[in-house]
Every structure is written in C-alpha cells, then in structure tokens.
Design a protein around this motif. Structure first.
Motif, PDB file in Angstrom:
ATOM      1  N   GLN A 177       1.052  -0.754  -0.264  1.00  0.00           N
ATOM      2  CA  GLN A 177      -0.419   0.113  -0.447  1.00  0.00           C
ATOM      3  C   GLN A 177       0.675   1.051  -0.706  1.00  0.00           C
ATOM      4  N   LYS A 236      -8.226   3.478   5.715  1.00  0.00           N
ATOM      5  CA  LYS A 236      -6.618   2.202   5.676  1.00  0.00           C
ATOM      6  C   LYS A 236      -7.692   1.195   4.460  1.00  0.00           C
ATOM      7  N   GLN A 237      -8.682   1.169   5.349  1.00  0.00           N
ATOM      8  CA  GLN A 237     -10.171   0.375   5.334  1.00  0.00           C
ATOM      9  C   GLN A 237     -10.804   0.228   3.597  1.00  0.00           C
ATOM     10  N   LYS A 238     -10.865   2.095   3.919  1.00  0.00           N
ATOM     11  CA  LYS A 238     -12.096   1.892   2.421  1.00  0.00           C
ATOM     12  C   LYS A 238     -11.248   2.944   1.665  1.00  0.00           C
ATOM     13  N   LEU A 288       4.141  -2.610   6.800  1.00  0.00           N
ATOM     14  CA  LEU A 288       3.685  -1.584   5.290  1.00  0.00           C
ATOM     15  C   LEU A 288       2.749  -3.122   4.757  1.00  0.00           C
ATOM     16  N   GLU A 289       3.722  -4.251   4.895  1.00  0.00           N
ATOM     17  CA  GLU A 289       2.977  -5.424   3.873  1.00  0.00           C
ATOM     18  C   GLU A 289       1.697  -5.944   4.787  1.00  0.00           C
ATOM     19  N   ILE A 296      -0.901  -4.135   5.661  1.00  0.00           N
ATOM     20  CA  ILE A 296      -2.102  -3.441   5.265  1.00  0.00           C
ATOM     21  C   ILE A 296      -2.952  -4.273   4.327  1.00  0.00           C
ATOM     22  N   PRO A 297      -3.851  -4.432   4.057  1.00  0.00           N
ATOM     23  CA  PRO A 297      -5.032  -4.706   3.604  1.00  0.00           C
ATOM     24  C   PRO A 297      -5.206  -3.917   2.390  1.00  0.00           C
ATOM     25  N   GLN A 298      -5.742  -3.996   1.258  1.00  0.00           N
ATOM     26  CA  GLN A 298      -6.158  -3.783  -0.025  1.00  0.00           C
ATOM     27  C   GLN A 298      -7.529  -2.956   0.955  1.00  0.00           C
ATOM     28  N   ALA A 299      -7.335  -1.953   0.519  1.00  0.00           N
ATOM     29  CA  ALA A 299      -8.494  -0.919   0.605  1.00  0.00           C
ATOM     30  C   ALA A 299      -9.864  -1.401  -0.012  1.00  0.00           C
TER      31      ALA A 299
END
Lengths: 954, 174
Positions: free
Chosen positions: A686, A779-781, B155-156, B158-161
């Motif tokens: 990200q 970070k979520q959406k 960082l790795e 963090i899930p994709q938004a």
C-alpha cells in the motif's frame, strides 16, 4: 577524468543490474512460448502457372502469392500452406483502399503506405527489386497500378507516374479528382484510364508522350467501381439486377448496353473468350459481350464463383461444383470434406487449373483460408491445408482458467455435502477415493505405455534413454490424450479471443492450437462496435470463471448486427465454445459493461445501455441483488473533452446524471485514449518505503481514469487523471512538442506513457506516480466522495527509449506481490520486458550510501534495450496491436499473449522464478545420488560389522 | 659383622628436635609469631570485609563499567547487517540476559561474609547495569534497522482498501 570515472561506474552498475534480468537458455527455446505467423485476410491470391508439373521436375516447391487486407504480401508453399516468405508493409495507414498489387510472372508490383511508395519484389524469393517514393503525404484518394509489357504505371493522389520495368522514371501527368480510378490495358496494348465520379465514367487513353486523349464520358448506374470488371476491351458493371456493358475498343466509348438479368447480382467474373459470369444468390449466368445469355447454372445458395480456362467453379455451403465453361453442363459436384470446425460462408475463391485437377483456394468470411484439390476424374475433393488467418485480426483477448481436473474435482467432491449419516459419508468417501485410485492407475498405465513406446522407438544409446526418462513427465501433457483441465500451477489457460470478422476463438495456451471456434455469423451477420474514440471492438466479458466447479464457466461477447446495427449479446461456455444464450437487442448498444458483483448463479451480469439511454441486464438481475447493489458510476468521454458522470439507478433502470465537465480542449485537440484501472487489480503493497523507513502511501484510487488528448497542430499531448465518480481532476500534465503514437499503461498508483518527442526526435517514456503522503486517510476503505487529508502528490519522470512502441502492457500476477514489468512491442519485432524498477519516477539523481544499501537505481535518462530482455528472443512478431497479460497460479509467473499480424504467447517472470525450482533441476540425479548414499551407508555398515568381527577373532 | 647387625640410633635427633629451635633461621621466634598472629587477627577481618565489599561493588558495577567499552565496540561494528556485527550484537544481548538469570549465583560467594545485608543494593545495580547493556544492544539493533518499529515494517500487513463505489470504464460506442 571525472566523466570517464562516472561512466565507468555507470557501466559496472549496469552490468550488475543485467545479472538480474532473466533471459532464456538455448534448450528452453519454444518450451513455454509459441508463435504463429500469419499473412492476414487475403484479398487476392495468384497461383504459379502449372505448379504441380513444374515442381516434379525441379526441386522447388510451388508457391501461392497472397496479398492481404493487413498490408502483407506473402508466398505460401502450395503443398503445406506454410509461409515461404512474407513482406509486411507499413501498417499504420489511413486509407486501406490505396493498397494495390499486381503479380506477374517474375515480379510483384505493390503500391503501399497510403499510396506513397511503389515497391517491386521478385516473385520467387520476395526480395525487393526496386522502390520509388511517389508522394510525401498519405493519399486519401483512389489509386491504381498497372504493369504493362515494358512499363509500370501508377496513379496515386492525382498524379499518374510512368516507370520502366527497371524502375527508371519516365514521365508523369496530372489527373482529375474522382472517386474510383482504374488503369487498364486494351487488347491493342493501348492503356486507358477509367475514372468514376458521381456515376459518370470518364475514359481517357494514356499517350506515350505523357498526355491523355479523352475517349468519352458516359453515365453508369453503378456508383462504385467495385461493381465493375474489365474484360478485354469491355467493361461490365452491375447495379441490383441490371448489367451494363461498355465497349472501350473504338475511338470513342460505346454503350452502355443494358441487360436485365432477373436476379439480384452479387458478383461478376470473367470467363474465357470475352464472356461475363454473373453470380446471383441461386444461379450463375454467363453472358457474352452483346448481352446475350449463353447459359445459366442453377444452384442453391452460391457463395462464390470463379472461372478458369474451361470450367466454372461454384462453391456453396456444403458443395463444390465444376461446370463446363462452354455450355454450363455439370462436370462434377461433391460435398466439401468435413472440417473440425463449422465453416463460415466463403467470400471468394481463387482457382488454378492443372492437367486433370483443380486447385481451389477458398477464403471464408472468418478469414480462414483453405486449399481444396478437386479431381473430377477420380471423383474426389480433398482439403490440402487450411490457415486460420482470422487470428491476424484479433480484437480482444481474455485468458480463462481451465476447469478443475477430475482428480481435483474428486477431492472437492469428497468433502462436499458433509450432511448425512456416517455410513453414507463413509461410502461416499470410499467411492470417491476408489475413483481417485482408478484414475491414478489409468494415468500411470498410460504414462508407462507411452514411455515404453518412446523407449522402443527413440532409444539407441544410454544418453537418449536418460533423455527420454527425463522427459517422461511431458508426454502425459499432450493434448488429445486427456481432457482440458487445470494443471498444478494453473499455467495452462484457455485463450479466448474475438476477431473483427465476428469469430470467437478458443486457443490452448500450451501450443496455440484452436480448440473451438464460435461463428457469430450463426446468430446474425456480425459487425464490430465502433467506439467514440474511433476504434473497432468486439468486447469479451468473463461472467463466471471456472472456479465454481459444479457450474460451467460463462463468457459474453457483444457485437452489432451488421445489417441494422442493433446490439447482440451472445453468452457462451469458454471451454467448449458452445452458445448458452443469445440476446438480440432492439436497439444499438451505446455501452456494455460487466457488473462487479455477482448476480444469480455466480454470474456477473452485463449492464447494457442502448442509444435511448435505457439500461438492461443480461442475464437479468434479481431484485434483491439490485436493491442491495453497491453504487455504480459511469463516465462518458467524448473526443472533444466533454465528460459526463452518471450513477446507475438499479431500481428504475436508468442513469442519473451526477456531474458534467469540460476539459477545455483546444479546437483541434482530440481525446484519443481513455483508460481506467484493471477491474480486479490486486495491489499488495500500500505504500513506498522511504529511505528513512517511513512510508509514502500510494494514492490507490480505483476510480481514476487516465485520458490522453492530442493536438497535432501545436504538437502537444495532454494527460488528465479524472476521478470518474466525482469528476474531480486529480492531475493534468502537458507534454510539449510531442506527438502520437501515444500508449498508456494505467495501474496501481502510476501511469506510464510512451510518446514521440518531436523535440528530441525520439520515443520517450513518461511515468507518473501518485502518493497520498506519509499518512493514509482511510486504510480500510477508499471512498472517492470523501477527500483525502492532503491532495495526492505527483512524482513524474521521463526516460529516453531508443525504439518505437507499437503496443504497451503491464504484467499481472496472482497477488500483485511480484514487481511489475512493462512490456513494449517494438516495430522491429521484439517484445521488450522492462522491470518497473527502471521505469520509476523516484529514481534518485544522486545516490547516497543509504540509497545504495537499499539497492536503488540512480536516474539515467536511457532505458537500456538489451537483446536478452526480449521475451520473444529471435521469434520476431510484427504489427502488434495489443498485449494481454494474465496471472498464473504461481505468484512469480505472469502469462502474456501478444496479438497483431503474428501472435505470440509466453510466460514472464518479472522478479525471477523465486517460487519454482530451476527448469534444469535434475530430479533424477538427485534421487539417484540420495538412493546411492543410503545404499552405501547400509552396505558399509555391514562391511564394518563383519570386519570388526573378524578383527575380534584374529 | 654383618650388615643386619647395624643399628641406627635415632635418639639424639629426636632429642635435638625437642630442643628449642636450633634449626630455625636467625631471628625466628615461634612464640612471637603466635602473638603477632593473634594481634593481627582483628585487623585482618576488617580488611577482608573491606575487600569483600569492594569485590561486591566490582561485581555489581561490572556491567555498567563495561558499557563504554561495549558502546565503542558497537560503534566500530558498523551499521551494516552482516554476520560479524550480528554475532557481536547477539553476544551483547545474550550475556546480560544470562547474567540476569544468574544474579543469585553471581553474588553467592560474597554472601558468606557478614556483608549480606547490603548486597541487595549491589544486586539492583548489577541488574540495572545489565539492563543498560541490553538497552544498548537493542539500540544497536534499532540503528541496524532490524527492529520493526517504523511504519514501513508493517506496510505489507495493511490490506487493500475496500471499494465504496465502483466505476465502470470502457468505451462508448456510436
């Protein structure tokens, strides 16, 4: 000194980088890749005179010269259908009608590159004999070409130029403007120029001195010269059912004499002894030049007809007929031998008469080319070879996973539906495991048989035995022996490709063989959809993947009815090519999109917007899904820079306008490309790690659309990044002194673009990266309607690329973890893989110690083009129009399919093969060594024990 | 006369030994020594005590005293992540941890004396010194960039938004 040192350091650095690039070894050639060379859809074919007889005497193979719509001139081997030689002409043309060729005994004359260049090739080898530049600018008017006994006459633009056969310029003259021109040699060896404008035919004789002699002007019914043929000193034209014949022989033109044929004429062809063949839908009539009917052949649904010396050949859907050219009596009629795939209708046939047989080259509507040999004496028709030339005209490509293999399915079955009593589930497990065992047994037996067979046939020394044993695993993967199913790492896919001629192909990604072929002409006469930005498309959509193993995969293709331009949607199974459903819409399609969420039966429905702004869904969307659907936005782009945003109202089935904006383009500026991000893109990281170990978060707006506009007058290109939900202009950039061709790759948080820089006279590659900063808003959406804390910052950089670019794409992997690689299709035939680490906007100008530790690459203006970075090594592919990439089951591997006049498939490893053993990993040797060691230790243990015993006794 | 008839007469030597120290070196007085020994006894215990206390302080201050040397060593080891610096840092981290687990054993020999009561302070200082060494080692690991304490390390994960809206972008047909 300083500069030399710097260059030296740079060189050393480059060398260390190249170590990380993975080129292939000699023994890997063709292992994972395949190429098909094509010639394109033929518009003319010329046989070699009496080819069979000539070939038996001399060693050389007879050739067939083919000229195609794709501006290719090629010679095919008559016996095998393989390309003997192929000469591609300039492909980025604006006036395909200007391409003219004449084939004579020794040379091929061609007018190419929008009528700008005259090229003459030797017929046998295809070597360039001479060429002459005629015009500077592309010509959009009609052109004509004629080769006499001693002269070559070429009309391009409004100039008629005359050359000797050796290419020496003689003279030129000006010609009036018209819509159609044709140069023709009369039997008296006089050359006449026929020109047609607004149904008025003007006939002028071309004098040697370089002037014209007007022979007359007459009115014709036919408005286009395509409906006319020239026979000796006569010209015959048709219009609906009437045939008009003009006599060109005298001092002045006589005619036209008109004949009503009684059928709606489809085509004319010339026969021996100055006779005219008229092909209607159900008959072929032959007239003489006075308009007297000589005979008529009645036959249902004639698709094409052609005449040779003493025969008229007809082809219908199922039959080939040979008729006597004198009286029209049937000589021979037989069914066409069955082919693997259903044939489309024939559009044109070319016939060559041999001593006792006829060679018939048929071109079908789907650009399939097939050679039939008809032998009336032996009463047989054989299909010698066929070429799928439609593959040279692919419009869109998708790669689909193959269905789960039977064993994978059995495993799924075993644990499926656990409900039930103990006994029944025990029985079920036993049955499925027995099934697995049986399957394993059959497979092993088959492998053993093939292995023993290959040992028997191939082995003559120990080395070959080892080789055969080593390759043993591969024999089981051969097609035909097993059904199409997913392999262990999902590396084998079905390539589904639509061609502009209305065919959908299913290709096996292992070897490029056509598995199935779906003729859209079975539904309606197909036509390509034309986009507002001026391209032709036949879009394909994957509605259901093969992941749901109880259900079959489903894809959709959208096209238009060629007659009334109403939209048509065909749903089909991507593995077998069988049609599932057909939907003929009542209006033309304005937009067709695939919805991101699942509808009934795990199918992604298509959203279809017709030209009356009404929305429909194919298949229909259940109400409960429509109500709970997440908001869907659409953006309309018109070439003048007007953007409109809409929201889909699922309940009322209409679009609700959200916003409108104008990009404020100059009056001669046009938007040429609009590109969103890939729909199911996976972004693993990200953010970007900075040198101080902080994170610069990427601006990953999935709704961002990149637009590129071109101003050819002021030579500038503008780039816009627009949020398609809100209409917010996120970033704009202007490239001064830049001109097309422009190619974009838009993914993750970056946009890479290639353009021609007029200032530097070179191709340049720009890269733009968007970052949110050191803090991420949410970070979520990601919500486009909520602004980010700080506006995204843009880092941009540009690079020099020493090659032109035909097409551009980016690799795609399963998790998005592997580095991306950008693929460039080069006009010289290479496909160049450049890692994103090179095309990076954040490459530092000055390299500090910390940066060096982080293995950053310092900025260098040039992108190195090394031959080992060409993924297609020496298998050059030309005129590439698009590259499709798809992820494989392995994270390291991305699959790539490039299509143009050639097609090419290979695997890419953008970060190296980090998750698989090396290709030359020797399992056999390792296991032999291991076994040897174990055996050795056992034996030595025994020996040691007996020695110790002996020593004790001694 | 045979050899067996011979006799050695020990008496004079025994008698002589009983005599006052005729064989003693000049100036040696056995009684004097005894007295001296006796008088020095009290003084010696005091010295012993002092020594023990000193020893205890030495032991307690040991880790702290080694700190500057360790700091210098770590400085010399450099920031690069390679086998020798890693080994040095690991040793630096491991020794104090081991020492912390054997505080009792380290101070056991010193506990025999009458100084037992004051050893608690020593132990605390010893422990603090070891903690300081551990701190130094951790700081070193941090400067080497091996501690996951910066945003980039996480960082790795963090899930994709998730997408709130979807946009559909393809071509408009005419």
């Amino acid at each position: 000194m300083g500069i030399m040192k710097r260059i030296g350091i740079g060189l050393i650095f480059l060398l260390t980088i190249f170590k990380s690039c993975y080129s292939i070894y000699e023994d890997q050639v063709g292992k994972w890749d395949w190429r098909q060379q094509l010639v394109g859809c033929p518009i003319s074919a010329t046989f070699e005179g009496q080819s069979k007889a000539a070939s038996s005497n001399s060693q050389r193979q007879p050739q067939l010269v083919v000229v195609s719509k794709e501006q290719a001139i090629a010679a095919l081997n008559m016996n095998t259908g393989k390309i003997a030689w192929r000469r591609l002409q300039e492909a980025n043309i604006t006036n395909p009608e200007a391409f003219k060729t004449i084939v004579d005994e020794k040379y091929i004359y061609s007018l190419v590159d929008d009528g700008r260049i005259l090229r003459v090739w030797t017929r046998r080898t295809g070597t360039l004999s001479w060429q002459e530049k005629l015009e500077e600018t592309p010509q959009n008017g009609p052109t004509s070409l004629l080769a006499n006994n001693d002269e070559v006459l070429v009309l391009s633009g409004q100039t008629l130029s005359v050359f000797t056969k050796k290419g020496v310029f003689k003279h030129k003259m000006q010609v009036e403007k018209s819509t159609w021109v044709q140069l023709h040699t009369l039997p008296t060896q006089d050359v006449v120029l026929l020109s047609l404008s607004a149904s008025t035919l003007t006939v002028q004789q071309v004098k040697d001195a370089g002037n014209f002699l007007l022979k007359g002007r007459i009115q014709l019914k036919a408005a286009s010269g395509e409906k006319c043929i020239l026979i000796g000193a006569h010209m015959a034209c048709y219009h609906s059912d009437s045939l008009q014949i003009v006599d060109l022989s005298g001092q002045t033109v006589k005619g036209p004499s008109e004949v009503a044929t009684g059928t709606s004429i489809r085509d004319l062809f010339a026969l021996e002894n100055d006779r005219i063949g008229v092909r209607g839908p159900d008959s072929v009539s032959v007239f003489d030049l006075t308009g007297k009917k000589i005979f008529t052949i009645q036959e249902k649904n004639i698709e094409a007809a052609e005449a040779v010396k003493n025969a008229v050949i007809l082809i219908t859907k199922t039959q080939i007929g040979v008729y006597d050219a004198k009286d029209g009596k049937q000589v021979f009629k037989m069914n066409i031998p069955a082919s693997t795939f259903e044939r489309a209708s024939a559009t044109r046939i070319f016939v060559n008469q041999l001593k006792d047989e006829y060679e018939i080259l048929a071109v079908f509507a789907d650009c399939r080319v097939e050679l039939f040999v008809v032998n009336p004496g032996r009463n047989q028709v054989t299909s010698e070879w066929c070429r799928e030339e439609g593959l040279a005209r692919l419009a869109q490509v998708e790669m689909v996973d193959l269905p789960l293999s039977e064993s994978q399915q059995l495993i799924e079955d075993e644990f499926e539906g656990a409900a039930g009593n103990i006994i029944s589930s025990l029985i079920k497990r036993c049955v499925t495991q027995l099934g697995q065992l049986k399957r394993w047994f059959i497979r092993t037996l088959r492998e053993m048989f093939t292995l023993s067979h290959s040992i028997k046939t191939q082995v003559n020394s120990f080395a070959t035995l080892a080789e055969v044993l080593r390759n043993a695993g591969k024999y089981s993967h051969e097609r035909g022996s097993l059904p199409l199913e997913r392999d262990l790492f999902n590396l084998r896919k079905m390539i589904v490709a639509s061609s502009l001629d209305g065919v959908v192909y299913g290709l096996d990604s292992n070897d490029g063989a056509v598995i199935w072929k779906l003729q859209l002409s079975k539904v309606v006469p197909p036509g390509a959809l034309k986009t507002a930005l001026g391209k032709e498309k036949i879009p394909l959509f994957v509605q259901r993947t093969t992941a749901h193993y109880q259900l079959k995969g489903q894809m959709a293709v959208a096209f238009q009815n060629a007659i009334n331009s109403n939209g048509v949607i065909v749903l089909f199974d991507p593995i077998t090519g069988e049609i599932v459903e057909k939907h003929q819409l009542s209006r033309p399609i304005k937009r067709v999109e695939i919805l991101p969420f699942l509808g009934a039966d795990h199918v992604h429905s298509l959203l279809i917007l017709d030209d009356s702004e009404r929305i429909s869904f194919v298949p229909k969307l259940p109400d409960e899904i429509a109500i709970s659907a997440s908001p869907i936005f659409l953006m309309d782009v018109d070439p003048k820079g007007n953007l409109d945003g809409y929201k889909v109202n699922f309940i009322e089935k209409r679009l609700v306008k959200q916003w409108h904006t104008n990009l404020g383009l100059d009056s001669n500026e046009r938007i040429v490309i609009s590109q969103g991000k890939p729909a199911h893109e996976k972004v693993h990281s990200q953010g970007r790690v900075l040198i101080d170990r902080n994170v610069d978060y990427k601006y990953l707006n999935p709704n961002l659309v990149a637009l590129a506009s071109v101003d050819t007058i002021h030579q500038q290109i503008s780039l816009f990044l627009v949020d398609s939900v809100t209409g917010q202009l996120v970033h704009t950039a202007k490239l001064l002194k830049a001109s097309p061709p422009i190619h974009l790759v838009h993914c993750e948080n970056w946009l890479a673009y290639a353009y021609w820089s007029d200032r530097g006279r070179r191709t340049e590659i720009g890269i733009m990266e968007l970052y949110e900063g050191e803090e991420k808003s949410n970070k979520q959406k990601f919500d486009s309607l909520v602004p980010t804390k700080t506006p995204p910052s843009v880092v941009a950089q540009s690079y020099i690329y020493a090659q032109g670019v035909d097409a551009m794409a980016v690799s795609e992997t399963e998790q998005g973890l592997t580095n991306k690689a950008i693929l460039f299709a080069l006009p010289l035939g290479g496909i160049h893989e450049v890692t994103r680490r090179f095309i990076d906007a954040t490459r530092p100008l000055e390299l500090t110690q910390e940066m060096r530790e982080e293995m950053m690459i310092p900025y260098m203006p040039e992108i190195p083009v090394a031959p080992e970075d060409m993924v297609n090594y020496n298998q050059t592919v030309y005129n590439i129009r698009g590259i499709k990439t798809a992820p494989a089951g392995l994270e390291s591997t991305s699959l790539m399919f490039a299509y143009g006049i050639d097609v090419f498939f290979t695997r890419l490893y953008p970060s190296g093969t980090f998750d698989i053993l090396k290709d030359d990993f020797d399992h056999l040797l390792i296991s032999v060594v291991l076994l040897g060691l174990i055996l050795g230790s056992i034996i030595s243990k025994r020996i040691a024990r007996s020695n110790a015993l002996n020593a004790a006794w001694a | 006369m045979s050899f067996l008839d011979c006799r050695i007469d020990y008496t004079p030597i025994i008698r002589q030994s009983k005599l006052d120290n005729q064989l003693s070196p000049p100036g040696y007085s056995s009684t004097g020594t005894a007295i001296q020994q006796h008088t020095d006894g009290e003084h010696n215990v005091e010295q012993q005590e002092q020594l023990a206390r000193k020893r205890a302080w030495d032991v307690a201050m040991g880790p702290a005293k080694a700190l500057p040397m360790n700091m210098f060593m770590m400085y010399m080891a450099g920031r690069s992540v390679s086998i020798f610096p890693i080994m040095m840092v690991a040793m630096l981290l491991w020794r104090p941890v081991k020492a912390l687990f054997s505080v009792g054993a380290t101070f056991k020999p010193l506990e025999d004396e009458r100084t037992t009561g004051s050893l608690l302070l020593h132990k605390i200082i010893f422990i603090l010194g070891n903690f300081a060494t551990i701190g130094l080692a951790i700081y070193k690991v941090h400067t080497m960039g091996l501690l996951p304490n910066t945003p980039s390390d996480w960082l790795e994960f963090i899930p994709q938004a998730q997408r709130v809206q979807y946009n559909l972008v393809s071509d408009t047909y005419v």
